[in-house]
Design an enzyme around this catalytic site. Structure first.
Site, PDB file in Angstrom:
ATOM      1  N   GLY A  85       0.827  -1.194   0.000  1.00 21.07           N
ATOM      2  CA  GLY A  85       0.000   0.000   0.000  1.00 21.07           C
ATOM      3  C   GLY A  85       0.863   1.246   0.000  1.00 21.07           C
ATOM      4  N   GLN A  87       2.990   9.992   1.342  1.00 20.08           N
ATOM      5  CA  GLN A  87       4.276   9.289   1.353  1.00 20.08           C
ATOM      6  C   GLN A  87       5.152   9.635   0.158  1.00 20.08           C
ATOM      7  OE1 GLN A  87       2.345   5.250   2.208  1.00 20.08           O
ATOM      8  NE2 GLN A  87       4.337   5.062   3.169  1.00 20.08           N
ATOM      9  N   CYS A 111       6.252  -0.072   7.418  1.00 20.89           N
ATOM     10  CA  CYS A 111       5.782   1.013   6.554  1.00 20.89           C
ATOM     11  C   CYS A 111       6.937   1.446   5.662  1.00 20.89           C
ATOM     12  CB  CYS A 111       5.322   2.176   7.423  1.00 20.89           C
ATOM     13  SG  CYS A 111       4.813   3.620   6.489  1.00 20.89           S
ATOM     14  N   LEU A 112       6.617   1.760   4.415  1.00 20.70           N
ATOM     15  CA  LEU A 112       7.664   2.199   3.482  1.00 20.70           C
ATOM     16  C   LEU A 112       8.295   3.512   3.936  1.00 20.70           C
ATOM     17  CD1 LEU A 112       5.827   1.306   0.149  1.00 20.70           C
ATOM     18  CD2 LEU A 112       7.781   0.097   1.142  1.00 20.70           C
ATOM     19  N   HIS A 148      -4.228   1.460   7.786  1.00 24.80           N
ATOM     20  CA  HIS A 148      -2.872   2.034   7.805  1.00 24.80           C
ATOM     21  C   HIS A 148      -2.760   3.176   6.782  1.00 24.80           C
ATOM     22  CE1 HIS A 148       1.697   1.344   8.016  1.00 24.80           C
ATOM     23  NE2 HIS A 148       1.555   2.150   6.976  1.00 24.80           N
ATOM     24  N   GLU A 149      -3.310   2.963   5.577  1.00 25.52           N
ATOM     25  CA  GLU A 149      -3.207   4.008   4.531  1.00 25.52           C
ATOM     26  C   GLU A 149      -4.079   5.218   4.870  1.00 25.52           C
ATOM     27  OE1 GLU A 149      -0.758   3.764   2.737  1.00 25.52           O
ATOM     28  OE2 GLU A 149      -0.481   1.616   2.977  1.00 25.52           O
ATOM     29  N   HIS A 185      -2.361   7.389   7.161  1.00 27.85           N
ATOM     30  CA  HIS A 185      -1.397   8.269   6.486  1.00 27.85           C
ATOM     31  C   HIS A 185      -2.074   9.565   6.025  1.00 27.85           C
ATOM     32  CE1 HIS A 185       2.417   6.166   6.223  1.00 27.85           C
ATOM     33  NE2 HIS A 185       1.875   5.069   5.726  1.00 27.85           N
TER      34      HIS A 185
HETATM   35 NI    NI Z   1       2.801   3.175   5.624  1.00 25.34          NI
END
Ligand code: NI
Length: 181
Positions: free
Chosen positions: A46, A51, A93-94, A135-136, A139
């Protein structure tokens, strides 16, 4: 389409609540394509627009890495309308380098969103898809999974991250073999 640079904690854009999309147009469709490409390349399941430095309420999710693209979700202005149950998932998480932690989430969610084709849809998610959706959407509200763990764990991570940045390892990207959202 292009690969976009993924912003990492403590980048300020990750703390900022994203603005709702007011017009679904070609530029937004292109942004979503580039976000999907960036997510697959990372690899992650995701990615939310903040991000990649765009403070807009759009996310991409694909929890099926056996057949990438087949279940790709591109969601505009997503909102959780129902949530049920509890699940603990080890999240990564990225945008959070070198760290994973157990996070408690709803086990089941119903999300309403718009698509790039200007259709309003509802997505039901369980388990990983439910976790990824929450989670997204976090963000988009300027929240990271490390905001949902204990303060002591968060402080320890911040200290580790600051040390990495001081030592010039800001883009050190050794990924644990975990699913990154
Ligand atoms: Ni993330």
């Amino acid at each position: 389409m292009a690969l976009l640079r993924i912003r990492k904690f403590p980048d300020d854009v990750l703390k900022k609540p994203a603005l709702p999309v007011e017009s679904i147009n070609g530029r937004l469709a292109q942004l979503l394509d580039s976000m999907a490409q960036t997510m697959y390349a990372a690899p992650g399941v995701g990615l939310a627009a903040p991000q990649i430095g765009e403070s807009q309420r759009v996310i991409v999710i694909d929890t099926d890495h056996e057949e990438p693209g087949k279940h790709l979700l591109k969601l505009i202005n997503p909102e959780i309308v129902e949530s049920e149950g509890k699940i603990i998932w080890e999240e990564g998480c990225l945008s959070v380098v070198d760290y994973t932690a157990d996070v408690e989430r709803a086990k089941h969610v119903l999300v309403r969103a718009w698509t790039p084709e200007q259709k309003q849809i509802e997505i039901e998610g369980d388990e990983l898809l439910a976790v990824a959706l929450q989670h997204e959407i976090d963000h988009l509200n300027g929240k990271l999974f490390i905001d949902r763990i204990s303060r002591i764990k968060r402080e320890l991570y911040k200290r580790k991250r600051n040390k990495m940045l001081k030592e010039g390892k800001a883009d050190h990207d050794e990924r644990p073999s975990k699913v990154l959202i």
